[in-house]
Design a protein around this motif. Structure first.
Motif, PDB file in Angstrom:
ATOM      1  N   UNK A 135       0.830  -1.217   0.000  1.00  0.00           N
ATOM      2  CA  UNK A 135       0.000   0.000   0.000  1.00  0.00           C
ATOM      3  C   UNK A 135       0.859   1.259   0.000  1.00  0.00           C
ATOM      4  N   UNK A 136       1.302   1.648  -1.186  1.00  0.00           N
ATOM      5  CA  UNK A 136       2.184   2.815  -1.289  1.00  0.00           C
ATOM      6  C   UNK A 136       1.568   4.076  -0.686  1.00  0.00           C
ATOM      7  N   UNK A 137       0.242   4.155  -0.669  1.00  0.00           N
ATOM      8  CA  UNK A 137      -0.394   5.353  -0.117  1.00  0.00           C
ATOM      9  C   UNK A 137      -0.042   5.516   1.356  1.00  0.00           C
ATOM     10  N   UNK A 138       0.052   4.375   2.045  1.00  0.00           N
ATOM     11  CA  UNK A 138       0.418   4.412   3.461  1.00  0.00           C
ATOM     12  C   UNK A 138       1.865   4.864   3.615  1.00  0.00           C
ATOM     13  N   UNK A 139       2.701   4.354   2.728  1.00  0.00           N
ATOM     14  CA  UNK A 139       4.105   4.727   2.747  1.00  0.00           C
ATOM     15  C   UNK A 139       4.244   6.242   2.550  1.00  0.00           C
ATOM     16  N   UNK A 140       3.463   6.758   1.612  1.00  0.00           N
ATOM     17  CA  UNK A 140       3.505   8.189   1.322  1.00  0.00           C
ATOM     18  C   UNK A 140       3.103   8.981   2.560  1.00  0.00           C
ATOM     19  N   UNK A 141       2.047   8.515   3.202  1.00  0.00           N
ATOM     20  CA  UNK A 141       1.575   9.185   4.414  1.00  0.00           C
ATOM     21  C   UNK A 141       2.678   9.204   5.479  1.00  0.00           C
ATOM     22  N   UNK A 142       3.356   8.081   5.652  1.00  0.00           N
ATOM     23  CA  UNK A 142       4.403   8.024   6.673  1.00  0.00           C
ATOM     24  C   UNK A 142       5.600   8.891   6.293  1.00  0.00           C
ATOM     25  N   UNK A 143       5.909   8.951   5.006  1.00  0.00           N
ATOM     26  CA  UNK A 143       7.001   9.809   4.554  1.00  0.00           C
ATOM     27  C   UNK A 143       6.670  11.265   4.864  1.00  0.00           C
ATOM     28  N   UNK A 144       5.439  11.617   4.595  1.00  0.00           N
ATOM     29  CA  UNK A 144       5.025  12.988   4.861  1.00  0.00           C
ATOM     30  C   UNK A 144       5.108  13.315   6.351  1.00  0.00           C
ATOM     31  N   UNK A 145       4.696  12.363   7.183  1.00  0.00           N
ATOM     32  CA  UNK A 145       4.812  12.581   8.630  1.00  0.00           C
ATOM     33  C   UNK A 145       6.252  12.675   9.066  1.00  0.00           C
ATOM     34  N   UNK A 146       7.077  11.788   8.512  1.00  0.00           N
ATOM     35  CA  UNK A 146       8.485  11.798   8.898  1.00  0.00           C
ATOM     36  C   UNK A 146       9.112  13.130   8.539  1.00  0.00           C
ATOM     37  N   UNK A 147       8.746  13.698   7.377  1.00  0.00           N
ATOM     38  CA  UNK A 147       9.412  14.956   7.046  1.00  0.00           C
ATOM     39  C   UNK A 147       8.902  16.104   7.894  1.00  0.00           C
ATOM     40  N   UNK A 148       7.643  16.055   8.330  1.00  0.00           N
ATOM     41  CA  UNK A 148       7.248  17.164   9.202  1.00  0.00           C
ATOM     42  C   UNK A 148       7.811  16.991  10.603  1.00  0.00           C
ATOM     43  N   UNK A 149       7.999  15.740  11.030  1.00  0.00           N
ATOM     44  CA  UNK A 149       8.690  15.516  12.307  1.00  0.00           C
ATOM     45  C   UNK A 149      10.122  16.018  12.242  1.00  0.00           C
ATOM     46  N   UNK A 150      10.738  15.794  11.090  1.00  0.00           N
ATOM     47  CA  UNK A 150      12.110  16.245  10.892  1.00  0.00           C
ATOM     48  C   UNK A 150      12.171  17.763  10.992  1.00  0.00           C
ATOM     49  N   UNK A 151      11.200  18.433  10.405  1.00  0.00           N
ATOM     50  CA  UNK A 151      11.161  19.895  10.467  1.00  0.00           C
ATOM     51  C   UNK A 151      11.018  20.360  11.910  1.00  0.00           C
ATOM     52  N   UNK A 152      10.184  19.678  12.700  1.00  0.00           N
ATOM     53  CA  UNK A 152      10.058  20.166  14.076  1.00  0.00           C
ATOM     54  C   UNK A 152      11.280  19.788  14.902  1.00  0.00           C
ATOM     55  N   UNK A 153      11.946  18.702  14.538  1.00  0.00           N
ATOM     56  CA  UNK A 153      13.202  18.370  15.214  1.00  0.00           C
ATOM     57  C   UNK A 153      14.235  19.469  14.964  1.00  0.00           C
ATOM     58  N   UNK A 154      14.258  19.992  13.762  1.00  0.00           N
ATOM     59  CA  UNK A 154      15.221  21.060  13.453  1.00  0.00           C
ATOM     60  C   UNK A 154      14.880  22.332  14.202  1.00  0.00           C
ATOM     61  N   UNK A 155      13.596  22.616  14.279  1.00  0.00           N
ATOM     62  CA  UNK A 155      13.150  23.761  15.076  1.00  0.00           C
ATOM     63  C   UNK A 155      13.600  23.602  16.531  1.00  0.00           C
ATOM     64  N   UNK A 156      13.488  22.387  17.039  1.00  0.00           N
ATOM     65  CA  UNK A 156      13.876  22.117  18.422  1.00  0.00           C
ATOM     66  C   UNK A 156      15.393  22.238  18.609  1.00  0.00           C
ATOM     67  N   UNK A 157      16.160  21.868  17.601  1.00  0.00           N
ATOM     68  CA  UNK A 157      17.620  22.039  17.689  1.00  0.00           C
ATOM     69  C   UNK A 157      17.958  23.522  17.796  1.00  0.00           C
ATOM     70  N   UNK A 158      17.254  24.346  17.033  1.00  0.00           N
ATOM     71  CA  UNK A 158      17.477  25.798  17.117  1.00  0.00           C
ATOM     72  C   UNK A 158      17.179  26.272  18.532  1.00  0.00           C
ATOM     73  N   UNK A 159      16.096  25.782  19.087  1.00  0.00           N
ATOM     74  CA  UNK A 159      15.733  26.147  20.457  1.00  0.00           C
ATOM     75  C   UNK A 159      16.807  25.721  21.455  1.00  0.00           C
ATOM     76  N   UNK A 160      17.232  24.454  21.347  1.00  0.00           N
ATOM     77  CA  UNK A 160      18.183  23.917  22.328  1.00  0.00           C
ATOM     78  C   UNK A 160      19.573  24.530  22.181  1.00  0.00           C
ATOM     79  N   UNK A 161      19.940  24.840  20.941  1.00  0.00           N
ATOM     80  CA  UNK A 161      21.286  25.333  20.713  1.00  0.00           C
ATOM     81  C   UNK A 161      21.426  26.827  20.922  1.00  0.00           C
ATOM     82  N   UNK A 162      20.340  27.585  20.688  1.00  0.00           N
ATOM     83  CA  UNK A 162      20.522  29.024  20.594  1.00  0.00           C
ATOM     84  C   UNK A 162      19.556  29.893  21.376  1.00  0.00           C
ATOM     85  N   UNK A 163      18.525  29.332  21.995  1.00  0.00           N
ATOM     86  CA  UNK A 163      17.573  30.204  22.681  1.00  0.00           C
ATOM     87  C   UNK A 163      17.832  30.272  24.184  1.00  0.00           C
TER      88      UNK A 163
END
Lengths: 244, 244
Positions: A135-163
């Motif tokens: 079910x590639x549609x499920x894979x796509x959904x998980x990829x999309x979630x993984x990339x938005x998690x990655x974006x918030x992880x990067x936001x959190x790195x900015x917070x932890x490193x510089x705020x």
DNA sequence: CCCACTCCTTGATTTGGGTCAATGCCGAGC
DNA sequence: GCTCGGCATTGACCCAAATCAAGGAGTGGG
């Protein structure tokens, strides 16, 4: 609400069979159900076991074999990593609709613990992955979630490193308010302890407490009790949070 | 090595057409080529433009429309986020074989800048995504990369939130040595400036410098020059890095 | 109702790493 | 060879947040 801590296979009835998943859908905009046609969903639901976990209990631990994947149906979960001397970093909090255990590794890369009473759908890893291949549609959904998690992880790195401490707390209060999709001025629930917040923001509980006090004293938020607050001045809070 | 900064569509010849991609494959274990049959690879290669970027030049900036995806063929890239007052957090360094621009959003969530002379394969976002929909194997590959990136992001959060300056520097030296897949005791290249290292580790350049000096003085590493080092005592370095 | 316990707040003191200020070390250009 | 300019190192000092310490405040059990 939950049937004790009893765990049981979901009944195969046409509506009930996807309750665990569909509850997730209801809560969050994008979810697994959306990605699948009804009969595929049935098949997936047949793999699931419903699990209840009490507050404070470990769901899985960093390093143990990753035998299961989960969707969070109800409650809040914290994910964290630890150093050998006990220092701990919480890497995220999960809310209903979130996916847990996403990793192409043999073992979990972090620990997961229930913050509140939690209801999960548990899928055996192997059969879930086989299902996903078909079910590639499920894979796509998980990829999309993984990339938005990655974006918030990067936001959190900015917070932890510089705020600064105050900026961290303000950012946290804002993002938590945003996640609860409540209107302006609504009461936001803060189910985790000060110690969890400290470990999430890379601070000590004392500093978290003092920073809370600072934003309260400035009238940016109101603490109704230790575990609930209201954002009074979102714009000024955003300024204090140093959001880019 | 690179043909100046000239950019040009890849020639359609049967071997050449996938050079950009296959070079990536050669360098890293898992790569895009592996996931595709030869004729699909041809099709993908036809979408690519080869780009050369000189050191210090911006590849794209946070917030601008994400019109392209890239694979890194040659060189090193840094990814970073900035606050309005200029504080900067580098979220990662990319090496050949890495994928760039993975995000299901309309705009880039971070900036990307060349650290060394860089060669890229650039894909128009839309056609790449359409291609991906028809090739689940590619999607699977990207999901797998996203989840390992997520794992290293969590590791980095632990570093930024809970490790001391010396532990951070030791962790960095270890992980950079590991990535270059060189044997024990081999010279590791450190192409980025002290300022980049500081922004990656959430420190200042002065603290980075002092921590370097500390691990050198203890005989854990040897600095052959400012941009090359040798790990002398990997086990003790690992201890200092507080690796869980 | 009281006690014990856990979690949180507040205050006093310390400290790791930031800031400020020289100084050193190249490589590039003349 | 000399100077210039951009990194990098080193030292002196300072401060934000950690640590240490002392109470609250809420909660559950007896």
């Amino acid at each position: 609400m939950l049937e004790g801590s009893r765990t049981g296979r979901l009944s195969a009835g046409p509506r009930l069979s996807c309750i665990g998943l569909c509850e997730s859908c209801r809560v969050r905009g994008v979810a697994i159900c959306r990605a699948l046609e009804p009969n595929a969903l049935e098949e997936l639901a047949a793999l699931a076991t419903r699990i209840a976990v009490p507050p404070g209990k470990l769901i899985f631990e960093e390093g143990e074999p990753a035998s299961y994947l989960f969707t969070l149906v109800e409650g809040v979960i914290k994910l964290y990593k630890e150093l050998s001397d006990g220092r701990r970093q919480i890497t995220g909090f999960l809310v209903p609709g979130d996916f847990l255990g996403l990793a192409h590794f043999a073992s979990y890369a972090y620990s997961a613990e229930a913050v509140t009473e939690v209801a999960l759908c548990r899928f055996p890893r192997e059969s879930f992955l086989r299902f996903m291949e078909r079910h590639p549609a499920l894979e796509r959904e998980l990829l999309s979630r993984a990339s938005s998690e990655l974006a918030s992880a990067q936001e959190q790195m900015l917070l932890l490193g510089r705020k600064s401490a105050k900026e961290r707390v303000a950012s946290f209060l804002l993002s938590f308010a945003r996640r609860q999709a409540t209107g302006e001025g609504a009461v936001v629930a803060l189910p985790m302890s000060r110690s969890d917040i400290a470990d999430y923001l890379g601070l000590t509980i004392e500093t978290v407490s003092r920073s809370f006090r600072a934003v309260v004293d400035e009238g940016l938020i109101q603490l109704t009790d230790r575990h609930h607050y209201r954002v009074l001045q979102p714009d000024r809070l955003r300024q204090v949070a140093a959001v880019s």
